[in-house]
Motif scaffolding. Structure first.
Motif, mmCIF file in Angstrom:
data_model
loop_
_atom_site.group_PDB
_atom_site.id
_atom_site.type_symbol
_atom_site.label_atom_id
_atom_site.label_comp_id
_atom_site.label_asym_id
_atom_site.label_seq_id
_atom_site.Cartn_x
_atom_site.Cartn_y
_atom_site.Cartn_z
ATOM 1 N N GLU A 109 0.836 -1.203 0.000
ATOM 2 C CA GLU A 109 0.000 0.000 0.000
ATOM 3 C C GLU A 109 0.872 1.255 0.000
ATOM 4 O OE1 GLU A 109 -2.604 -0.466 3.322
ATOM 5 O OE2 GLU A 109 -4.067 -1.622 2.160
ATOM 6 N N ALA A 110 1.957 1.245 0.768
ATOM 7 C CA ALA A 110 2.870 2.387 0.772
ATOM 8 C C ALA A 110 3.526 2.549 -0.603
ATOM 9 C CB ALA A 110 3.934 2.218 1.860
ATOM 10 N N ARG A 111 3.932 1.438 -1.201
ATOM 11 C CA ARG A 111 4.543 1.478 -2.535
ATOM 12 C C ARG A 111 3.530 1.970 -3.566
ATOM 13 N NH1 ARG A 111 8.892 1.976 -5.675
ATOM 14 N NH2 ARG A 111 8.858 0.610 -7.467
ATOM 15 N N ASN A 112 2.277 1.521 -3.428
ATOM 16 C CA ASN A 112 1.230 1.932 -4.357
ATOM 17 C C ASN A 112 0.990 3.436 -4.271
ATOM 18 O OD1 ASN A 112 -0.788 1.667 -6.250
ATOM 19 N ND2 ASN A 112 -2.358 1.117 -4.765
ATOM 20 N N TYR A 114 3.147 5.693 -3.336
ATOM 21 C CA TYR A 114 4.325 6.325 -3.938
ATOM 22 C C TYR A 114 4.232 6.296 -5.463
ATOM 23 C CZ TYR A 114 9.113 6.757 -5.634
ATOM 24 O OH TYR A 114 10.222 7.120 -6.340
ATOM 25 N N LEU A 115 3.860 5.130 -6.013
ATOM 26 C CA LEU A 115 3.782 4.999 -7.471
ATOM 27 C C LEU A 115 2.653 5.840 -8.058
ATOM 28 C CD1 LEU A 115 4.515 1.194 -7.908
ATOM 29 C CD2 LEU A 115 6.020 3.115 -8.413
ATOM 30 N N GLU A 116 1.537 5.991 -7.331
ATOM 31 C CA GLU A 116 0.472 6.871 -7.809
ATOM 32 C C GLU A 116 0.959 8.315 -7.884
ATOM 33 O OE1 GLU A 116 -2.862 6.232 -5.243
ATOM 34 O OE2 GLU A 116 -3.469 4.404 -6.280
ATOM 35 N N GLY A 117 1.728 8.744 -6.900
ATOM 36 C CA GLY A 117 2.307 10.089 -6.940
ATOM 37 C C GLY A 117 3.255 10.250 -8.111
ATOM 38 N N GLU A 118 4.081 9.231 -8.345
ATOM 39 C CA GLU A 118 5.002 9.276 -9.490
ATOM 40 C C GLU A 118 4.235 9.303 -10.807
ATOM 41 O OE1 GLU A 118 8.465 9.321 -9.750
ATOM 42 O OE2 GLU A 118 8.380 9.828 -7.627
ATOM 43 N N LEU A 119 3.139 8.554 -10.885
ATOM 44 C CA LEU A 119 2.326 8.539 -12.099
ATOM 45 C C LEU A 119 1.711 9.915 -12.361
ATOM 46 C CD1 LEU A 119 1.126 6.853 -14.396
ATOM 47 C CD2 LEU A 119 -0.788 6.325 -12.888
ATOM 48 N N ARG A 120 1.216 10.559 -11.309
ATOM 49 C CA ARG A 120 0.672 11.909 -11.468
ATOM 50 C C ARG A 120 1.755 12.874 -11.964
ATOM 51 N NH1 ARG A 120 -1.234 11.484 -6.117
ATOM 52 N NH2 ARG A 120 -3.086 10.197 -6.136
ATOM 53 N N LEU A 121 2.947 12.742 -11.402
ATOM 54 C CA LEU A 121 4.057 13.603 -11.801
ATOM 55 C C LEU A 121 4.430 13.366 -13.264
ATOM 56 C CD1 LEU A 121 6.076 15.696 -10.721
ATOM 57 C CD2 LEU A 121 7.581 13.796 -10.133
#
Length: 153
Positions: A109-112, A114-121
């Motif tokens: 969940e923590a990794r997810n 983080y990856l959602e934030g990276e995807l938005r970026l």
């Protein structure tokens, strides 16, 4: 030379363990631990019935159970130590697996997140790149139009 006299019958019937006798406040033997456990169960109102499987053969098991007063198969049961230990081990392993899976879920969940934030970026960078590309194409088109107009004169 005289031989040692044989011990009295009461002492001879109980085998003596080698080594020093236990200290008064020392470690309890397994038998004493089990007796204390049964006493605690009895004090709590839970009666433990002990059946020696070596004394009861499989053929006469039903007769032995019938000889026990107030035996109710729905409430009481006869379990061997291996079965109880196996059940305890399976439950312990299941709890360990659950703890590991809960840790994995928390990590994922923590990794997810983080990856959602990276995807938005990355989406924002991609949108900015498309906007820059459109602006450059417009500037290029304007430059081409100016150069075409400049040649006509």
């Amino acid at each position: 030379m005289a031989k040692n006299p044989s011990p009295p019958a009461s002492i001879a019937s109980t085998p003596r363990r080698p080594g020093r006798p236990p200290k008064p406040a020392g470690k309890l033997s397994q038998v004493e631990i089990q007796r204390a456990y049964r006493a605690r169960l009895a004090a709590a109102g839970k009666v433990v019935r002990i059946i020696d499987p070596a004394a009861v053969s499989s053929v006469s098991a039903n007769q032995a159970l019938a000889a026990i007063p107030e035996f109710d198969p729905a409430r009481d049961g006869v379990y061997d130590r291996a079965e109880i230990e196996g059940l305890r081990d399976r439950l312990h392993n299941a709890l360990l697996k659950l703890e590991i899976q809960e840790g994995d879920v928390a990590r994922l969940e923590a990794r997810n997140a983080y990856l959602e934030g990276e995807l938005r970026l990355e989406h924002q960078h991609h949108t900015n790149a498309i906007k820059a590309n459109v602006v450059l194409k417009k500037q290029l088109a304007e430059m081409v139009q100016k150069s075409v107009k400049g040649r006509r004169i």
